[in-house]
Design a protein around this motif. Structure first.
Motif, short mmCIF file in Angstrom:
data_model
loop_
_atom_site.label_atom_id
_atom_site.label_comp_id
_atom_site.label_asym_id
_atom_site.label_seq_id
_atom_site.Cartn_x
_atom_site.Cartn_y
_atom_site.Cartn_z
N MET A 269 0.74 -1.13 0.05
CA MET A 269 0.04 0.04 -0.21
C MET A 269 0.97 1.35 0.05
O MET A 269 1.76 1.40 0.77
CB MET A 269 -0.96 0.32 1.06
N HIS A 270 0.22 2.30 -0.90
CA HIS A 270 1.13 3.48 -0.82
C HIS A 270 0.34 4.77 -0.78
O HIS A 270 -0.79 4.79 -1.40
CB HIS A 270 1.82 3.68 -2.22
N ASN A 271 0.91 5.56 0.27
CA ASN A 271 0.01 6.83 0.29
C ASN A 271 0.65 8.11 -0.79
O ASN A 271 1.86 7.96 -1.04
CB ASN A 271 0.23 7.52 1.81
N ASN A 272 -0.41 8.73 -1.33
CA ASN A 272 -0.14 9.84 -2.15
C ASN A 272 0.78 10.91 -1.35
O ASN A 272 0.98 10.89 -0.11
CB ASN A 272 -1.16 10.32 -3.06
N PHE A 273 1.34 11.91 -2.07
CA PHE A 273 2.17 12.94 -1.71
C PHE A 273 1.16 14.05 -1.08
O PHE A 273 0.01 14.40 -1.75
CB PHE A 273 3.08 13.40 -2.63
N LEU A 274 1.76 14.72 0.02
CA LEU A 274 1.35 16.14 0.29
C LEU A 274 2.25 16.85 -0.83
O LEU A 274 3.26 16.94 -0.67
CB LEU A 274 1.64 16.42 1.67
N VAL A 275 1.38 17.79 -1.26
CA VAL A 275 2.10 18.85 -2.22
C VAL A 275 1.66 20.13 -1.61
O VAL A 275 0.82 20.44 -1.08
CB VAL A 275 1.68 18.43 -3.56
N ARG A 314 -4.80 7.97 -0.86
CA ARG A 314 -4.20 7.73 -2.45
C ARG A 314 -4.27 8.93 -3.37
O ARG A 314 -3.85 8.98 -4.49
CB ARG A 314 -5.05 6.43 -2.98
N SER A 315 -4.95 10.06 -2.75
CA SER A 315 -5.20 11.34 -3.42
C SER A 315 -4.03 12.12 -3.16
O SER A 315 -3.56 12.19 -2.00
CB SER A 315 -6.51 12.13 -3.07
N GLU A 316 -3.48 13.07 -3.92
CA GLU A 316 -2.86 14.09 -3.49
C GLU A 316 -3.32 15.04 -2.86
O GLU A 316 -4.56 15.32 -2.94
CB GLU A 316 -1.98 14.73 -4.82
N LEU A 317 -2.52 15.58 -1.76
CA LEU A 317 -3.30 16.35 -1.00
C LEU A 317 -2.54 17.73 -0.96
O LEU A 317 -1.19 17.76 -0.84
CB LEU A 317 -3.17 15.96 0.42
N GLU A 318 -3.42 18.62 -1.15
CA GLU A 318 -2.38 20.11 -1.42
C GLU A 318 -2.41 20.84 -0.12
O GLU A 318 -3.60 20.88 0.48
CB GLU A 318 -3.24 21.09 -2.56
N PHE A 319 -1.14 21.14 0.57
CA PHE A 319 -1.37 21.85 1.77
C PHE A 319 -1.34 23.46 1.64
O PHE A 319 -0.72 23.79 0.77
CB PHE A 319 0.26 21.54 2.25
N SER A 320 -2.12 23.90 2.39
CA SER A 320 -2.21 25.43 2.34
C SER A 320 -2.47 25.87 3.64
O SER A 320 -3.08 24.99 4.35
CB SER A 320 -3.15 26.11 1.03
N TRP A 321 -2.20 26.96 4.04
CA TRP A 321 -2.39 27.67 5.50
C TRP A 321 -3.88 27.73 5.45
O TRP A 321 -4.60 27.47 6.45
CB TRP A 321 -1.93 28.85 5.74
N GLU A 322 -4.40 28.06 4.41
CA GLU A 322 -6.03 28.01 4.38
C GLU A 322 -6.79 27.03 4.74
O GLU A 322 -7.70 26.82 5.42
CB GLU A 322 -6.66 28.56 3.05
N ASN A 323 -6.54 25.96 4.06
CA ASN A 323 -6.85 24.49 4.42
C ASN A 323 -6.77 24.02 5.75
O ASN A 323 -7.57 23.50 6.23
CB ASN A 323 -6.10 23.49 3.50
N LEU A 324 -5.27 24.17 6.27
CA LEU A 324 -5.27 23.98 7.50
C LEU A 324 -6.12 24.68 8.53
O LEU A 324 -6.66 24.17 9.65
CB LEU A 324 -3.77 24.10 7.96
#
Ligand code: AMP
Ligand code: ZN
Length: 479
Positions: A269-275, A314-324
């Motif tokens: 199993m593989h997790n996708n990246f935080l981008v 398994r989805s890319e997750l986009e980091f932003s301060w707004e999301n956080l």
């Protein structure tokens, strides 16, 4: 209960999960390389494995989980080129390499605690297993390896189906994907042992039949997984980058050692990246995106956990301060709701929480679909037909999977104070009490003055906040 299905990178399909022994599901997760702090992308990988483990426990399976610590052998390129990351960090800082490894290992474990990641059964260190790694190398050397001046190399043409996991058969030959080391028979061949060059000054070195040097990175995981979980275990995890090189190489080693086509694990199993906007979050990006930096800006670590749960692993997750910030607001709302339900006590309800539990189970059993599972929690909490006590009991049950600490988190915990704030919680409380007195006495100029004074210290007073939060330390805009 719904049968658990998991996506297997080996077959590229979602499969029914059938462990060898449901009372002891065995999982190996490739651990961090401890030459630097883990960034929050790395931490996403362990939030994923923690969710996997929690779902298994919740569904009644027993568990043995191992996360290794890579403290030797990982080169600056995954493909056997460049410098050892640990040695490079030691040279750059002028520090003792063992002290560096111990420091970043402790920091990694502290991050996991802050994120409510449950401890695995073990955290074995690569450097504690160099003897067994040499023995493994000796067992496969004759049939599967060849010696070059700089070490012992694995011949990837000697095992069946090399690169199946990476999907290389479908995507063409490996040429060009992997940097070439002079003398390698095939570009994908990799080092089992790297012999120190004459005059090379390594802090970590061991004697071996192939000269004094250090093990190649991939070897440690074959050796430690086998030692602690057996020749064949249930699940092997890592970030999506490991699907291309590190895990195919582990599989090749396992096949060479066993003399069979067995990859060593049933499910890979593989997790996708935080981008982020600039691409994959990586350690070379500096310290901006390590967990303590989030806390310094006023975020609770569990807001980051919630942000990760809002995406499928398994989805890319986009980091932003707004999301956080949005995740932190959601977490605050949960905490307020729990407090309100507690205040309502034992009021009677007509309905049971069971249908929600079934829906939660269905979502989680569908390859750990946490973004589908979270709204079930929201709906449960809002369902007035269920008594507050029953909703709280169901919340505790659900949170065993989410790990958000919803039964223990208090408002005060979420009032994380950024390093830049000029006042602490007690100071704010005292000033707000004065302000209430002023308002009771209809002294509005004084009340406004206190509000302005607090604003100057970075504290936002939130009269009439729908969440009843009263005040917050303003989070500074992203740099
Ligand atoms: P490392 O410390 O580089 O060995 O990586 C530790 C774990 O983090 C591995 O499973 C990597 O695949 C994973 N990883 C690295 N970068 C990211 C990222 N940006 N997002 C998610 N996982 C990552
Ligand atoms: Zn590994």
């Amino acid at each position: 209960m719904t049968p658990l299905t998991l996506y297997n990178s080996l077959t590229r399909t979602t499969e029914l999960f059938e462990p060898a022994d449901p009372a002891d599901v065995r999982i190996y997760s490739c651990g961090p390389t401890v030459y630097h702090y883990a960034h929050i992308g790395n931490l996403r990988a362990y939030l994923f494995t923690d969710t996997l483990g929690r779902v298994l426990t919740w569904k009644g399976y027993g568990l043995t989980h191992v996360i290794n610590i890579t403290d030797v052998g990982h080169l600056t390129s995954d493909a056997d080129a460049g410098d050892d990351k640990m040695e490079a960090a030691a040279r750059a800082s002028g520090q003792d390499i063992w002290a560096i490894a111990a420091h970043y290992t402790a920091a990694f474990k502290a991050n996991l605690k802050d994120l409510n990641v449950r401890d695995p059964a073990r955290f074995p260190l690569a450097t504690d297993h160099v003897g067994p790694m040499i023995a493994f190398g000796e067992a496969i050397a004759e049939r599967h390896c060849y010696q070059l001046a700089d070490g012992l190399y694995f011949d990837t043409s000697t095992v069946p189906d090399y690169g199946r996991l990476a999907g290389l058969r479908d995507e063409g030959p490996v040429e060009g994907r992997i940097e070439t080391v002079a003398g390698k028979r095939h570009p994908a061949d990799f080092a089992i042992w790297r012999t120190s060059a004459p005059g090379e000054n390594r802090q970590m070195e061991w004697d071996s039949p192939w000269g004094r040097g250090a093990p190649g990175w991939h070897l440690e995981c074959s050796v430690m997984s086998r030692q602690y979980l057996g020749a064949h275990f249930d699940i092997h995890t890592g970030g999506i980058d490991h699907r291309e090189i590190h895990h195919p190489n582990e599989i090749a080693q396992n096949q060479a050692f066993s003399g069979t086509a067995d990859t060593g694990a049933t499910v890979w199993m593989h997790n996708n990246f935080l981008v982020n906007r600039t691409g994959k979050v990586s350690k070379s990006a500096g310290d901006a995106l390590i967990l303590p930096a989030l806390v310094e800006r006023g975020f609770h670590p569990l807001a980051y956990r919630l942000m990760c749960l809002q995406a499928h692993y398994r989805s890319e997750l986009e980091f932003s301060w707004e999301n956080l910030a949005a995740a932190q607001t959601r977490l605050k709302r949960y905490v307020q709701t729990v407090a309100a339900l507690r205040a309502r006590g034992e009021a009677k309800g007509a309905a049971a929480a069971t249908p929600y539990r079934e829906r939660l189970d269905a979502a989680l059993s569908d390859d750990l679909n946490t973004p589908r599972a979270l709204p079930v929690l929201d709906e449960l909490l809002a369902d007035k037909r269920i008594s507050p006590a029953d909703r709280l009991a169901a919340l505790a049950d659900f949170d065993a999977v989410f790990g958000l600490g919803l039964t223990t988190l208090a408002r005060e915990d979420l009032r994380v104070r950024p390093a830049s704030a000029g006042i602490d919680a007690a100071g704010v409380a005292a000033r707000l009490a004065e302000r209430r007195e002023a308002r009771a006495a209809k002294d509005f100029p004084r009340s406004d003055a206190i509000r302005d004074e607090l604003a100057a210290l970075g504290v936002e007073v939130m009269d009439g906040d729908p969440l009843g939060w009263d005040w917050a330390i303003a989070i500074p805009p992203a740099a």
